[in-house]
Scaffold this motif. Structure first.
Motif, short mmCIF file in Angstrom:
data_model
loop_
_atom_site.label_atom_id
_atom_site.label_comp_id
_atom_site.label_asym_id
_atom_site.label_seq_id
_atom_site.Cartn_x
_atom_site.Cartn_y
_atom_site.Cartn_z
N ARG B 10 -2.35 -58.70 21.49
CA ARG B 10 -1.03 -59.14 21.07
C ARG B 10 -0.06 -57.98 20.99
O ARG B 10 1.08 -58.10 21.37
CB ARG B 10 -1.13 -59.87 19.73
N THR B 11 -0.59 -56.87 20.51
CA THR B 11 0.32 -55.74 20.43
C THR B 11 0.71 -55.27 21.81
O THR B 11 1.83 -54.84 22.01
CB THR B 11 -0.31 -54.57 19.67
N GLY B 13 1.23 -57.10 24.17
CA GLY B 13 2.33 -57.99 24.54
C GLY B 13 3.65 -57.48 24.02
O GLY B 13 4.62 -57.36 24.75
N LEU B 15 4.30 -54.53 23.07
CA LEU B 15 4.57 -53.25 23.71
C LEU B 15 5.24 -53.45 25.06
O LEU B 15 6.24 -52.83 25.38
CB LEU B 15 3.22 -52.55 23.90
N ASN B 16 4.65 -54.39 25.81
CA ASN B 16 5.21 -54.63 27.13
C ASN B 16 6.63 -55.14 27.02
O ASN B 16 7.49 -54.80 27.80
CB ASN B 16 4.36 -55.65 27.87
N ASN B 19 8.75 -52.30 26.48
CA ASN B 19 8.90 -51.60 27.76
C ASN B 19 9.98 -52.24 28.59
O ASN B 19 10.81 -51.60 29.17
CB ASN B 19 7.59 -51.69 28.56
N ASN B 20 9.88 -53.57 28.55
CA ASN B 20 10.79 -54.34 29.35
C ASN B 20 12.23 -54.07 28.97
O ASN B 20 13.07 -53.83 29.81
CB ASN B 20 10.46 -55.81 29.12
N LYS B 35 15.39 -59.34 29.77
CA LYS B 35 14.65 -60.56 29.45
C LYS B 35 15.47 -61.38 28.47
O LYS B 35 15.91 -60.87 27.45
CB LYS B 35 13.31 -60.16 28.83
N LEU B 99 4.57 -70.69 19.19
CA LEU B 99 4.36 -69.90 20.41
C LEU B 99 5.58 -69.06 20.78
O LEU B 99 5.51 -68.21 21.65
CB LEU B 99 4.03 -70.83 21.58
N LEU B 102 5.74 -65.17 21.28
CA LEU B 102 5.22 -64.69 22.55
C LEU B 102 6.36 -64.43 23.53
O LEU B 102 6.33 -63.48 24.31
CB LEU B 102 4.29 -65.78 23.10
N TYR B 103 7.37 -65.29 23.47
CA TYR B 103 8.44 -65.20 24.45
C TYR B 103 9.63 -64.38 23.97
O TYR B 103 10.28 -63.72 24.77
CB TYR B 103 8.88 -66.61 24.86
N ARG B 105 9.51 -61.90 21.80
CA ARG B 105 9.14 -60.51 21.55
C ARG B 105 9.63 -59.64 22.70
O ARG B 105 9.34 -59.90 23.86
CB ARG B 105 7.62 -60.40 21.48
N HIS B 135 12.04 -61.10 13.09
CA HIS B 135 10.93 -60.71 13.97
C HIS B 135 11.34 -60.26 15.36
O HIS B 135 10.50 -59.78 16.12
CB HIS B 135 9.96 -61.88 14.11
#
Lengths: 854, 208
Positions: B10-11, B13, B15-16, B19-20, B35, B99, B102-103, B105, B135
């Motif tokens: 999850r982290t 995720g 992190l990515n 990055n993004n 994004k 969910l 997830l998106y 983040r 968050h």
């Protein structure tokens, strides 16, 4: 079943596939390419299934005939008409059309019953007594059953009793309703009846599977019983929600359970009968023969189900027959209408109204414009979803279920669709679509781990792009690939999924898709491109056989037990996050159902309840203070207690959260470092590569240059050689010339020496001649002197005569001499040869002259 | 300890995601990539906004979004920079909020949509704003969008409420209609203009 109502032609419009689903414009071409393949496959699998079913027809027939013998036996006593439907000779497929009209009538009967029951509900007293009676009787039967469960015959007797009882109740209620039936309710009933009739015309509400599939149904039904216990528990847990909805048969949650149990026992009794009929052995052996052809069946399922059998086979796989409880569906719907009218069940109706609203929103958005989902189709869909929400309030309604229900409705009658939905959602997807969606989150983590395991390179690449696998796979799992894959592929995946009775196929399919399209993904340059590419590839997975075979054969190691292990491993982390969320989101989720709260986490509801009571206490506090100041002390103490209580709890939770956060941060930092390192390494590698390529290029250039130089040199050499050759030739020529000239020179020299010699000779002869001349002159002188001497002596006669003769001869002599001298003077330089030639003769002449003179 | 690797996942995720967003600003100044996540109550028209923006279409009977769906679109601004939006359109039903992290983040932009004919959806929008403030990434660009502006005769949320709420929370507010295409492109252009530019970001970042 809706599908069968549509003519093929209306389905196969340009922009729709053979199931009536809209095709994306970019896929129409590819779909057309696959039509013949699908047709071929369909024909092939029809043949295979036919053979398979024929082979197993015999034993199945035997079972079936026994069943038929039995069903009337215990059902005819319960003479209510809807029950009668069960005994209808549901024969082979050809019979279906005939029977359908009868069944329509029969299907409308339950509707009558529902209406009646509604009316009965008005008379609460009667109902209550009935309830008590019924509970009593049922408790009796239940306890009796427990005792007698071992003896099969006893059990079936009990069932007979039970059914007769319920039918009596039904009769009683009907009688009562007739009694009290007012004109108002009469008209209402009629209106509802006509409405119901209308929908019934569109489709049968319930149909049994064809007998040829019964043996499959039976085997799969065995599986249901194992899971049934858990389901019963659940119904028990939430049973109080159903309480006291006034019905003749289902009086309470408890009675439902009893009914279900009865139904199951009935099934098992039948099975036992079947097996006992064949061999007088115990229960255990009944499963043995099934396994012999299970493998064969599995292979057939992997190859796909024939279109016409799909609906019924799905029901068989899910075990609809074993699950089905008579009238349960209708009662759920009746409950729904009651609830709408008088909502004295606050908690359930608030959440129910929430579901209702969401369902209403989503119905027109379920397969929009599908030709089969017209007004009636949508009504069925609505009923189905509402009934499921009532059946399982811990799930209620979740988006995605609308698609499942819609799909099932296309393949089977409404009530069958309901039981199929219940079957696979309650058992295969337990905890998936609940309020917190815990299992679906767990599955995503499991899938990520499997991806790491199977495709580390792909995952690394996606990580590098900043794409998380769950972003893409989440929707796949939640929608079970509906709207993601082309329909043929979706149905093939569902075939296997429903047959296997677990979510393994979800994982296998997702992994297969990654295997098929992973290599293409590696080329993508950024996150957007990668996801877009994958989506479009997935959307055009028309080769359903390839997909299913890759999934089933390529990932055999992904089994339910392995998945369970991984789920256990990942579940705690999801629960922590859910807890955290529900804590922070409490103020927002007041409307959340109790059931979901219970589900969310065990600690949470307790703290919630405590907090609520505390809040109440605080509100009450000022009033109490007014009443008595003595209580102030007590209250301040209480308050401090109250303050400290949640504080500690909160602190603990906060600390937990903080710890988690810090851990996460640490991990993320480590990961970041690792990632940077790998990125650095990659950059270094890339740099090296660049350098090397540069060097190579340089070297290549040098080589090329050298080659060029070499070829130049060669050319020069050849040119030089040519020049050299010419020079040599020239040299030879000059040499030749020189030799010739030398020769010439030699010959000339020779000639010269010859000439010299000749000249010398001539000179010598000339000198000789001169000498002779001198001699001759001297001779002449001498003669002259002699003559002069003679002349002096000539004065004497003698001298005169001698003189005369002597005078003539000197004249002659001078003439010759002068001539000779003159000639010599003239030809001294030339006419050597002549001279030399002449010379020899001249002396002769001279001599002749001299002789003449003499 | 058993959950170690899962937490890791999850982290990674998150992190990515980070990055993004770094990529979005730290790539080159002329070609931005960001994004974007769409949040809001069910049926307010999130998918319709995306479809209108990306494909220029409007389908009154669009499908229910399950989980989330992805589309991307690039626009060019007047100063000749291009912005590529990687749009995650999330499911609206309340339980899918589980969910949503997830998106959202690591998303650079969040577009929170409500339906001007539904006060309930406006309340839900406020929930999302708070959720993101808690968050989401701290420098996220947020836009509050009142959709279905074409149904003004059925309006139940005054535009002023939207404006006030957006102002209070430092967001950008616009009312759109996916049906008539009103303000749809304007919405995304305005977002693009508000994105942090690498030229502004770089001085604060030590040279790497």
């Amino acid at each position: 079943m809706l599908l069968s109502l549509l003519s093929r032609r209306s389905l196969e419009v340009d922009s729709r596939d053979s199931y009536g689903f809209a095709l994306r414009p970019q896929h129409i071409q590819r779909y057309r390419e696959y039509i013949p393949i699908y047709k071929e496959e369909e024909a092939e699998r029809l043949e295979k299934w036919k053979i398979f079913l024929e082979q197993h027809q015999k034993p199945a027939q035997a079972c079936f005939s026994k069943e038929e013998d039995e069903t009337p036996e215990f059902k005819h006593k319960g003479s209510s008409e809807e029950e009668h439907k069960e005994i209808l000779p549901v024969g082979a497929t050809e019979l279906k059309e005939e029977t359908s009209s009868k069944e329509e009538d029969k299907a409308s009967l339950p509707a009558v019953a529902t209406v009646l029951k509604e009316e009965v509900s008005l008379e609460e007293e009667c109902k209550e007594t009935l309830q008590i009676e019924a509970i009593k009787s049922k408790k009796e039967t239940a306890s009796d059953e427990e005792i007698k469960e071992t003896s099969r015959a006893g059990a079936s007797e009990l069932k007979e009793e039970f059914i007769s009882e319920t039918s009596e109740e039904g009769d009683a209620s009907r009688g009562k309703s007739d009694f009290a039936g007012s004109t108002e309710s009469e008209t209402k009933r009629e209106a509802q009846l006509s409405e119901e009739r209308k929908t019934c015309k569109v489709q049968k509400r319930w149909a049994q599977t064809r007998p040829s599939l019964h043996f499959i149904e039976k085997m799969m039904g065995l599986r249901v019983k194992k899971g049934k216990n858990t389901k019963d528990e659940k119904v028990n847990g939430s049973g109080d929600r159903f309480v006291s909805i006034k019905e003749a048969e289902h009086l309470s949650g408890e009675s439902e359970d009893v009914l279900e149990e009865v139904c199951v026992n009935e099934m098992s009794a039948n099975n036992m009968n079947a097996s006992k009929g064949e061999s007088d052995l115990g229960d255990g052996t009944s499963q043995e023969p099934f396994f012999s052809w299970k493998q064969e069946l599995e292979n057939l399922v992997h190859g796909g189900l024939p279109k016409d059998l799909r609906g019924e086979l799905w029901q068989a796989f899910v075990g609809v027959k074993a699950r089905r409880v008579e009238r349960y569906y209708q009662d759920l719907l009746a409950e729904e209408t009651n609830d709408g009218e008088n909502n004295y069940q606050n908690s359930s109706s608030s959440s129910a109204s929430k579901w209702r609203r969401q369902i209403e929103k989503d119905i027109p958005r379920t397969f929009p414009a599908h030709p089969a989902l017209n007004e009636d189709g949508r009504d069925s869909l609505r009923r189905l979803l509402i009934a499921y929400a009532r059946h399982n309030p811990s799930v209620g309604y979740c988006q995605a279920m609308n698609f499942f229900a819609g799909l099932l409705l296309l393949l089977m009658p409404e009530e069958n669709a309901f039981w199929t939905l219940v079957g696979f959602l309650d058992d295969y997807f337990d905890g998936y679509y609940t309020e917190e969606m815990i299992e679906s989150q767990v599955d995503q983590l499991v899938f990520e781990e499997l991806m790491h395991e199977r495709f580390p390179k792909l995952v690394h690449h996606l990580d590098y792009l900043g794409v998380q696998v769950a972003w893409i796979s989440g929707p796949w799992f939640l929608s079970i690939f509906i709207n993601m894959l082309p329909w043929e592929s979706v149905l093939r995946v569902w075939d296997v999924l429903l047959f296997e009775g677990s979510r393994v196929m979800l994982f296998r399919t997702a992994l297969a898709l990654m295997e098929l399209y992973g290599p293409a993904l590696v080329t993508s340059k950024d996150a957007g491109d990668a996801i877009t590419l994958l989506q479009s590839l997935i959307g055009s997975t028309f080769d359903s056989s390839q997909l299913v075979l890759t999934a089933c054969m390529g990932f055999l190691a992904v089994t339910e037990t392995r998945l369970q292990e991984l789920r256990e491993k990942h579940r705690p982390s999801v629960l922590v996050v859910v807890e955290e969320r529900s804590k922070t989101g409490q103020d927002w989720k007041d409307t959340k159902g109790v059931a979901t709260k219970l589900y969310s986490f065990k600690h949470n509801p307790r703290s919630l309840v405590e907090e609520k009571s505390i809040a109440e206490g605080l509100e009450d506090a000022p009033d109490l203070r007014d009443h008595s100041s003595n209580l102030d002390e007590l209250f301040s103490g209480l308050n401090s207690e109250i303050d400290s209580l949640p504080d500690l709890q909160e602190q603990v939770i906060w600390l937990k959260v903080e710890l988690c956060r810090l851990l996460e941060e640490k991990r993320s930092a480590i990961l970041r470092a690792e990632e940077l390192e790998t990125a650095l390494m990659e950059m270094v590698k890339q740099d090296n590569r660049r350098l090397l390529t540069a060097r190579i290029e340089q070297l290549e250039q040098e080589v090329a240059e050298l080659r060029q130089a070499l070829s130049d040199k060669k050319e020069q050499e050849s040119a030089m050689l040519k020049v050299l050759m010419r020079v040599e030739q020239d040299q030879r020529i000059t040499e030749d010339a020189r030799r010739r000239s030398e020769q010439e020179a030699a010959s000339r020299r020779h000639a010269l020496t010859v000439l010299q010699e000749k000249y010398d000779e001539a000179m010598a002869s000339l000198a000789q001649m001169e000498n002779r001349v001198i001699m001759a002159e001297s001779l002449l002188e001498a003669t002259k002197q002699y003559e002069s001497g003679q002349a002096k002596a000539l004065s004497s006669p003698r001298s005169s005569r001698s003189q005369g003769s002597s005078q003539d001869s000197p004249r002659k002599r001078t003439g010759i001499l002068s001539f000779g001298l003159g000639w010599r003077d003239r030809n001294r330089s030339k006419a050597i040869f002549d001279e030399s030639v002449d010379n020899p003769c001249s002396p002769g002449r001279e001599t002749s002259n001299q002789e003449k003179e003499q | 300890m058993g959950c170690g690797s899962s937490r890791l996942d999850r982290t990674s995720g998150r992190l990515n995601g980070l990055n993004n967003s770094e990529n979005a600003s730290a790539h080159d100044a002329k070609n931005l990539r960001v994004k974007l996540v769409l949040l809001g109550d069910s049926g307010v028209g999130k998918s319709c906004i995306v479809l209108r923006f990306v494909r220029g279409q409007f389908d009154p009977t669009s499908k229910v979004t399950v989980g989330a769906s992805f589309l991307s679109q690039t626009i060019a601004l007047q100063d000749s920079t291009t912005v590529k939006f990687e749009i995650w359109d999330t499911a609206g039903q309340e339980r899918y909020a589980a969910l949503a992290p997830l998106y959202y983040r690591g998303a650079g932009v969040a577009v929170i949509v409500y339906d001007i004919t539904s006060p309930e959806s406006f309340t839900k929008a406020q929930y999302w704003v708070k959720e993101l403030q808690k968050h989401g990434s701290p420098d996220i660009v947020m836009a509050l969008v009142g959709n279905k502006a074409d149904l003004h005769e059925k309006r139940e949320v005054p535009a002023q409420d939207g404006i006030d709420y957006a102002e209070k929370n430092g967001m950008f507010f616009i009312e759109t209609s996916a049906k008539t295409a009103d303000n749809i492109n304007e919405l995304f252009e305005e977002i693009a203009k508000r994105l942090p530019r690498p030229s502004q970001v770089q001085p604060s970042q030590p040279a790497s």
